[in-house]
Design a protein around this motif. Structure first.
Motif, short mmCIF file in Angstrom:
data_model
loop_
_atom_site.label_atom_id
_atom_site.label_comp_id
_atom_site.label_asym_id
_atom_site.label_seq_id
_atom_site.Cartn_x
_atom_site.Cartn_y
_atom_site.Cartn_z
N GLY A 84 13.33 4.37 -0.09
CA GLY A 84 12.98 3.04 -0.55
C GLY A 84 12.58 3.02 -2.01
O GLY A 84 11.98 3.99 -2.50
N PRO A 85 12.90 1.96 -2.72
CA PRO A 85 12.44 1.84 -4.10
C PRO A 85 10.94 1.66 -4.17
O PRO A 85 10.35 0.98 -3.32
N PHE A 86 10.30 2.29 -5.14
CA PHE A 86 8.86 2.11 -5.34
C PHE A 86 8.60 0.73 -5.93
O PHE A 86 9.17 0.35 -6.95
N ILE A 87 7.73 -0.03 -5.25
CA ILE A 87 7.33 -1.35 -5.71
C ILE A 87 5.83 -1.31 -5.98
O ILE A 87 5.04 -1.12 -5.05
N PRO A 88 5.39 -1.47 -7.24
CA PRO A 88 3.97 -1.34 -7.57
C PRO A 88 3.11 -2.40 -6.86
O PRO A 88 3.50 -3.57 -6.76
N HIS A 89 1.94 -1.97 -6.40
CA HIS A 89 0.99 -2.88 -5.74
C HIS A 89 -0.15 -3.19 -6.72
O HIS A 89 -0.67 -2.28 -7.37
N PRO A 90 -0.56 -4.45 -6.82
CA PRO A 90 -1.57 -4.83 -7.82
C PRO A 90 -2.95 -4.23 -7.59
O PRO A 90 -3.78 -4.22 -8.51
N ASP A 91 -3.22 -3.72 -6.38
CA ASP A 91 -4.54 -3.15 -6.09
C ASP A 91 -4.50 -1.63 -6.03
O ASP A 91 -5.26 -1.01 -5.27
N TYR A 143 3.21 -2.52 -0.17
CA TYR A 143 3.62 -3.04 -1.48
C TYR A 143 3.66 -4.56 -1.36
O TYR A 143 3.74 -5.11 -0.25
N PRO A 144 3.60 -5.30 -2.48
CA PRO A 144 3.54 -6.76 -2.40
C PRO A 144 4.90 -7.39 -2.13
O PRO A 144 5.95 -6.80 -2.41
N GLY A 145 4.86 -8.60 -1.55
CA GLY A 145 6.08 -9.39 -1.42
C GLY A 145 7.02 -8.95 -0.33
O GLY A 145 8.22 -9.26 -0.37
N LYS A 146 6.54 -8.22 0.68
CA LYS A 146 7.42 -7.77 1.77
C LYS A 146 8.22 -8.94 2.33
O LYS A 146 7.68 -10.01 2.61
N CYS A 158 0.05 3.18 -2.80
CA CYS A 158 0.04 2.48 -1.50
C CYS A 158 -1.08 1.46 -1.41
O CYS A 158 -2.25 1.77 -1.69
N GLY A 159 -0.74 0.26 -0.98
CA GLY A 159 -1.72 -0.80 -0.83
C GLY A 159 -2.74 -0.57 0.27
O GLY A 159 -3.79 -1.21 0.29
N LEU A 160 -2.46 0.36 1.19
CA LEU A 160 -3.40 0.66 2.26
C LEU A 160 -4.43 1.72 1.86
O LEU A 160 -5.29 2.08 2.66
N ARG A 161 -4.36 2.20 0.62
CA ARG A 161 -5.24 3.29 0.17
C ARG A 161 -6.71 2.96 0.46
O ARG A 161 -7.14 1.81 0.42
N LYS A 162 -7.45 4.02 0.75
CA LYS A 162 -8.85 3.89 1.18
C LYS A 162 -9.70 3.08 0.21
O LYS A 162 -10.56 2.30 0.62
N ASP A 163 -9.47 3.25 -1.09
CA ASP A 163 -10.31 2.59 -2.09
C ASP A 163 -9.93 1.14 -2.39
O ASP A 163 -10.57 0.50 -3.23
N ASN A 164 -8.90 0.63 -1.73
CA ASN A 164 -8.53 -0.78 -1.93
C ASN A 164 -9.52 -1.67 -1.16
O ASN A 164 -9.47 -1.75 0.06
N LYS A 165 -10.38 -2.35 -1.90
CA LYS A 165 -11.39 -3.21 -1.28
C LYS A 165 -10.91 -4.64 -1.10
O LYS A 165 -11.63 -5.48 -0.55
#
Length: 347
Positions: free
Chosen positions: A226-233, A304-307, A67-74
Motif C-alpha cells: 500500500g502507498p504510505f499516506i501521512p496521518h496528521p497526528d 491513515y486519513p481519508g479511508k 500509523c494513526g493508531l500509535r500509542k502516543d496519539n491522544k
C-alpha cells in the motif's frame, strides 16, 4: 525493459538490478501491468477472493511513526469490541454476506491474550469460514495455539526491509524480531501474509527491490502493498507520502516473481485514487477485503486519513466492491481462497 518484463513473465525470476531497472523505468509501465495481469490470470484465475475485515480494537502498545493508531496519539477515540460483538459481525459476514474468510485485525492490544483470542477463533470457526489474524508480533507458541484453535492465516507486515528506516520509524521495535515472527508463522502451519508501505521518507527504489526479493525468498502466501499516506497526528504528518503508480509497480513485479500468491487491492490505493483498487485488480491483484466493521467503530480505526470506506455500512461496502468487480468482467470467488501453490513453488 520489455525483454526484462518478458523474462519475469516466463521465469518468475529477476535479480536486484533488474528489479530496480523496472521500477525506475517510466516508459513500459503499461506493459508491466499487462504482464502481471496475464500472470495473475494464468496462475490464480479470474475469481476475486473477498475477505471480511473486522477491526476489533484500535488500542496499540506500539508507537510507529506512520500509523494513526500509535500509542502516543491522544486525538483518537479508543475502542475495544466485546467477544460477542466480534462474533456477531463475523456471523453477519458469513451468513448474510456470504463471505468465506474473516480477517480479525487490531492494534497490538494486550487485553486480547492467547486464551481470549483462541476462544474467539474457535467460535468464529463454527461459521464454516477461513480465518486470518492480523494482530502483530506474538511468540511461536502463541502462533501455534492460534493454529490449533482453527486460525488459517496470519498477516504480519514487515513495512520495509530497510533496517535503518525500520528502526527510525518503528521505535522500540526490532527488525530481526519482526522477520523471525514472520518466519514463525510458517513454522506454526499458518499461511504467511506480509507486506510493505511504499513512499516512506528515505525509501529508495533499492528498498523496494529488497522488499520484493524478501517476499520471494520467504515464499509468502499473501503480500499486501500500500502507498504510505501521512496521518496528521503522527511525526510523519508533513511527509510527502507515496504514489499509486509506484505502489502498483511494486505489486506488479511481486506478482511476476510470485505468480500463485494472493495479492490484495488495498484500501489505501482506493484512498489515493477513486479507481485505485480497480487499477490494482488489472495489474496483478486478486483479493479485496470488504470492511465489515460497524461505522461507529470504523471511523476510529484510522491508520491513515481519508479511508475510502469510512462512512459505509458493511453491506454498502460489499455492494460497492461487487460493482467494481463486475465492471471489469471479473467474478467473486465462492471458495475459501487458500493459496493453491503451483508446481513452480510446491517443492
Amino acid at each position: 525493459m520489455k525483454k526484462l518484463i518478458e523474462k519475469a513473465k516466463k521465469t518468475h525470476a529477476l535479480n536486484r538490478d533488474e528489479i530496480i531497472s523496472l521500477l525506475y523505468d517510466k516508459n513500459c509501465t503499461s506493459e508491466l501491468f499487462c504482464a502481471a495481469d496475464e500472470v495473475r490470470l494464468k496462475y490464480v484465475g479470474d475469481n476475486i477472493h473477498l475477505r471480511a475485515l473486522i477491526e476489533f480494537s484500535n488500542i496499540c502498545k506500539n508507537n510507529c511513526c506512520y500509523c494513526g493508531l500509535r500509542k502516543d496519539n491522544k486525538n483518537i477515540s479508543r475502542y475495544r469490541m466485546s467477544e460477542d460483538t466480534i462474533f456477531k459481525l463475523a456471523e453477519h459476514a458469513a451468513n448474510n454476506m456470504n463471505l468465506k474468510t474473516i480477517v480479525l485485525q487490531s492494534g497490538e492490544d494486550l487485553f486480547f491474550d492467547c486464551d481470549k483470542l483462541c476462544a474467539i477463533i474457535q467460535k468464529i470457526k463454527t461459521l464454516d469460514v477461513a480465518l486470518t489474524l492480523s494482530i502483530g508480533e506474538k511468540t511461536l507458541e502463541e502462533y501455534k495455539a492460534y493454529k490449533k484453535a482453527g486460525a488459517d492465516r496470519f498477516l504480519l507486515r514487515i513495512e520495509t526491509t530497510d533496517k535503518e528506516i525500520y528502526s527510525r520509524y518503528d521505535p522500540n521495535m526490532d527488525w530481526e524480531t519482526r522477520v523471525q515472527c514472520i518466519k514463525n508463522l510458517g513454522i506454526a502451519g499458518l499461511e504467511i501474509g506480509t507486506g510493505v508501505l511504499v513512499g516512506l521518507p528515505d525509501q529508495k527504489l533499492e528498498s523496494y527491490a529488497d522488499d520484493i526479493l524478501f517476499f520471494k525468498n520467504l515464499n509468502a502466501d499473501m503480500v499486501g502493498i500500500g502507498p504510505f499516506i501521512p496521518h496528521p497526528d503522527t511525526p510523519l504528518k508533513d511527509a510527502k507520502g507515496g504514489t499509486l503508480d509506484m505502489a502498483l509497480k511494486v505489486m506488479a513485479i511481486t506478482r511476476l516473481l510470485l505468480p500463485d500468491i494472493n495479492i490484495p487491492a488495498t484500501t489505501a490505493m482506493e484512498t489515493l485514487e477513486p479507481n485505485g483498487q480497480t487499477k490494482a485488480l488489472q495489474a496483478g491483484a486478486n483479493v479485496i477485503m470488504p470492511n465489515v466493521t460497524l461505522t461507529q467503530y470504523r471511523k476510529h480505526y484510522e491508520l491513515y486519513p481519508g479511508k475510502s470506506t469510512t462512512n459505509y455500512t458493511p453491506d454498502e461496502t460489499l455492494c460497492e466492491i461487487k460493482n467494481k468487480i463486475a465492471l471489469i468482467g471479473r467474478k467473486v470467488s465462492n471458495d475459501y481462497g487458500f493459496r493453491k501453490k503451483s508446481q513452480l513453488h510446491s517443492k
